[in-house]
Design an enzyme around this catalytic site. Structure first.
Site, PDB file in Angstrom:
ATOM      1  N   HIS A  54      27.983 -25.292  -2.467  1.00 54.84           N
ATOM      2  CA  HIS A  54      28.396 -25.702  -3.806  1.00 54.84           C
ATOM      3  C   HIS A  54      29.909 -25.564  -3.878  1.00 54.84           C
ATOM      4  CE1 HIS A  54      28.752 -21.426  -4.499  1.00 54.84           C
ATOM      5  NE2 HIS A  54      27.466 -21.256  -4.202  1.00 54.84           N
ATOM      6  N   GLU A  55      30.445 -25.868  -5.057  1.00 57.29           N
ATOM      7  CA  GLU A  55      31.896 -25.875  -5.231  1.00 57.29           C
ATOM      8  C   GLU A  55      32.532 -24.528  -4.823  1.00 57.29           C
ATOM      9  OE1 GLU A  55      34.084 -28.131  -5.591  1.00 57.29           O
ATOM     10  OE2 GLU A  55      35.717 -26.694  -5.881  1.00 57.29           O
ATOM     11  N   LEU A 101      28.673 -19.737  -9.717  1.00 57.56           N
ATOM     12  CA  LEU A 101      27.974 -20.693  -8.859  1.00 57.56           C
ATOM     13  C   LEU A 101      27.298 -19.936  -7.721  1.00 57.56           C
ATOM     14  CD1 LEU A 101      30.432 -23.731  -8.631  1.00 57.56           C
ATOM     15  CD2 LEU A 101      28.714 -23.173 -10.374  1.00 57.56           C
ATOM     16  N   SER A 102      26.058 -20.320  -7.444  1.00 57.13           N
ATOM     17  CA  SER A 102      25.276 -19.669  -6.394  1.00 57.13           C
ATOM     18  C   SER A 102      24.253 -20.670  -5.879  1.00 57.13           C
ATOM     19  CB  SER A 102      24.545 -18.453  -6.970  1.00 57.13           C
ATOM     20  OG  SER A 102      23.507 -18.044  -6.095  1.00 57.13           O
ATOM     21  N   SER A 103      23.967 -20.605  -4.593  1.00 56.72           N
ATOM     22  CA  SER A 103      22.929 -21.487  -4.040  1.00 56.72           C
ATOM     23  C   SER A 103      21.600 -21.215  -4.724  1.00 56.72           C
ATOM     24  CB  SER A 103      22.792 -21.255  -2.537  1.00 56.72           C
ATOM     25  OG  SER A 103      24.050 -21.406  -1.920  1.00 56.72           O
ATOM     26  N   MET A 134      25.775 -19.629   4.400  1.00 58.22           N
ATOM     27  CA  MET A 134      24.365 -19.850   4.734  1.00 58.22           C
ATOM     28  C   MET A 134      23.948 -21.258   4.300  1.00 58.22           C
ATOM     29  SD  MET A 134      22.427 -16.226   4.421  1.00 58.22           S
ATOM     30  CE  MET A 134      22.130 -16.273   2.673  1.00 58.22           C
ATOM     31  N   GLY A 135      24.914 -22.125   4.059  1.00 62.02           N
ATOM     32  CA  GLY A 135      24.583 -23.495   3.672  1.00 62.02           C
ATOM     33  C   GLY A 135      24.214 -23.595   2.201  1.00 62.02           C
ATOM     34  N   ALA A 136      23.508 -24.689   1.824  1.00 61.15           N
ATOM     35  CA  ALA A 136      23.229 -24.989   0.401  1.00 61.15           C
ATOM     36  C   ALA A 136      24.539 -24.913  -0.374  1.00 61.15           C
ATOM     37  CB  ALA A 136      22.173 -24.038  -0.171  1.00 61.15           C
ATOM     38  N   HIS A 162      31.657 -22.525  -2.338  1.00 64.92           N
ATOM     39  CA  HIS A 162      31.886 -22.523  -0.886  1.00 64.92           C
ATOM     40  C   HIS A 162      33.073 -23.413  -0.523  1.00 64.92           C
ATOM     41  CE1 HIS A 162      27.377 -21.761  -0.953  1.00 64.92           C
ATOM     42  NE2 HIS A 162      27.802 -20.761  -0.204  1.00 64.92           N
TER      43      HIS A 162
HETATM   44  O1  PAF Z   1      27.609 -14.784   1.749  1.00 66.26           O
HETATM   45  C1  PAF Z   1      26.891 -15.363   2.596  1.00 66.26           C
HETATM   46  O2  PAF Z   1      26.655 -16.568   2.539  1.00 66.26           O
HETATM   47  C2  PAF Z   1      26.298 -14.559   3.744  1.00 66.26           C
HETATM   48  O3  PAF Z   1      25.940 -13.281   3.325  1.00 66.26           O
HETATM   49  C3  PAF Z   1      27.191 -14.513   4.978  1.00 66.26           C
HETATM   50  C4  PAF Z   1      28.511 -13.808   4.692  1.00 66.26           C
HETATM   51  C5  PAF Z   1      27.466 -15.919   5.485  1.00 66.26           C
HETATM   52  C6  PAF Z   1      26.495 -13.734   6.100  1.00 66.26           C
HETATM   53  O4  PAF Z   1      25.278 -14.307   6.429  1.00 66.26           O
END
Ligand code: PAF
Length: 290
Positions: free
Chosen positions: A44-45, A194-196, A40-42, A47
């Protein structure tokens, strides 16, 4: 800690399902395996570690950025959710992403869209209770994304452990031809996952936030040392409230595969501890194998 891209390059960006399928089809025709990292963007490391893991399993890696409205409740942070596509695209380029799929809401949910996927069982406890409708939104958008991209392998973080298990169930139940990989949770030095959403924390809250990881690790140790599951869960809730968390949605020790309840006494087989708690207005989740 916030990360900034070192350069402003970007992978090619496509915004329609047709353009995504055309590029993935061309790669497949030349013999490439396709890896996929939905986000979902935003970024961080955490992702970026998913993108790098996908790279190890595929010749071409697609990432998606779509802030999915159907997985947010009416009083949740859909509008406030951080969005910075240029920064995210530059980070994806550095991590080795070959294509960014960034559709808008109308592309993902055209007028008249009427299908929702509900995954029974594993979706129901924990976040399923605390956030009604959340996992139906996740399952529906992930099924669509997997169908749109048709990857060989897709990578999701263990940070959202219940989500990962919901997606595994969904893929098995619908016979989707994709391998699902779970990637270990990326953590700050003090253990905070880590979390957005960590971006919402004030400096004082950020200091307290590390107690979530510590508390889960301690509860895990106590249960492995023979303490009853319910007692360890209750002690963890108390510890979080004492540390400064405003509200604890749950701290629960569950079977890892289907997130079913364990027996009341000390545990012997595999188990996972999962928690969700509010620090001020920010809802944090974490989990670990114990
Ligand atoms: O984990 C996420 O960022 C979201 O829940 C996902 C898997 C992209 C679905 O929108």
């Amino acid at each position: 800690m916030a990360i900034s891209p070192a350069m402003s390059a970007s992978p090619p960006i496509v915004r329609t399902v047709a353009a995504l399928r055309a590029q993935v089809g061309a790669w497949r025709a030349q013999g490439d395996r396709i890896g996929f990292t939905p986000t979902m963007g935003a970024l961080h490391e955490g992702h970026l570690s998913l993108v790098r893991l996908a790279r190890e399993h595929a010749g071409k890696v697609v990432a998606s950025i779509f802030v999915n409205p159907t997985q947010f409740g009416p009083n949740e942070d859909f509008d406030a959710y951080p969005r910075d596509e240029a920064r995210d695209a530059a980070l994806l380029a550095e991590a080795g992403c070959d294509l960014l799929f960034a559709p808008d809401v109308a592309e993902m949910y055209p007028p008249g869209a009427a299908t929702t996927i509900t995954v029974s069982g594993v979706s129901e406890p924990l976040d399923g209770q605390a956030r009604p409708g959340h996992f139906a939104g996740v399952a529906t958008v992930v099924a669509k994304l997997l169908n749109q991209c048709a990857p060989d392998v897709a990578v999701f973080g263990e940070k959202d452990f219940q989500q990962l298990q919901v997606i595994r169930r969904l893929v098995r139940d619908l016979d989707l031809p994709v391998e699902i990989l779970g990637a270990p949770t990326a953590r700050a030095e003090d253990g905070l996952a880590l979390s957005s959403r960590n971006a919402y924390l004030t400096p004082a809250e950020r200091t307290v936030a590390a107690a979530l990881n510590r508390t889960l690790a301690e509860a895990g140790r106590r249960v492995r040392a023979g303490e009853a599951v319910a007692a360890a869960e209750a002690a963890a809730v108390d510890a979080l409230l004492a540390a400064g968390f405003r509200q604890v949605d749950y701290v629960e020790i569950r079977r890892p595969d289907d997130l079913g309840r364990l027996g009341p006494s000390a545990i012997s087989g595999p188990a996972r501890i999962l928690a969700a708690a509010f620090l001020g207005r920010t809802r944090l989740i974490d989990n670990m194998a114990i």
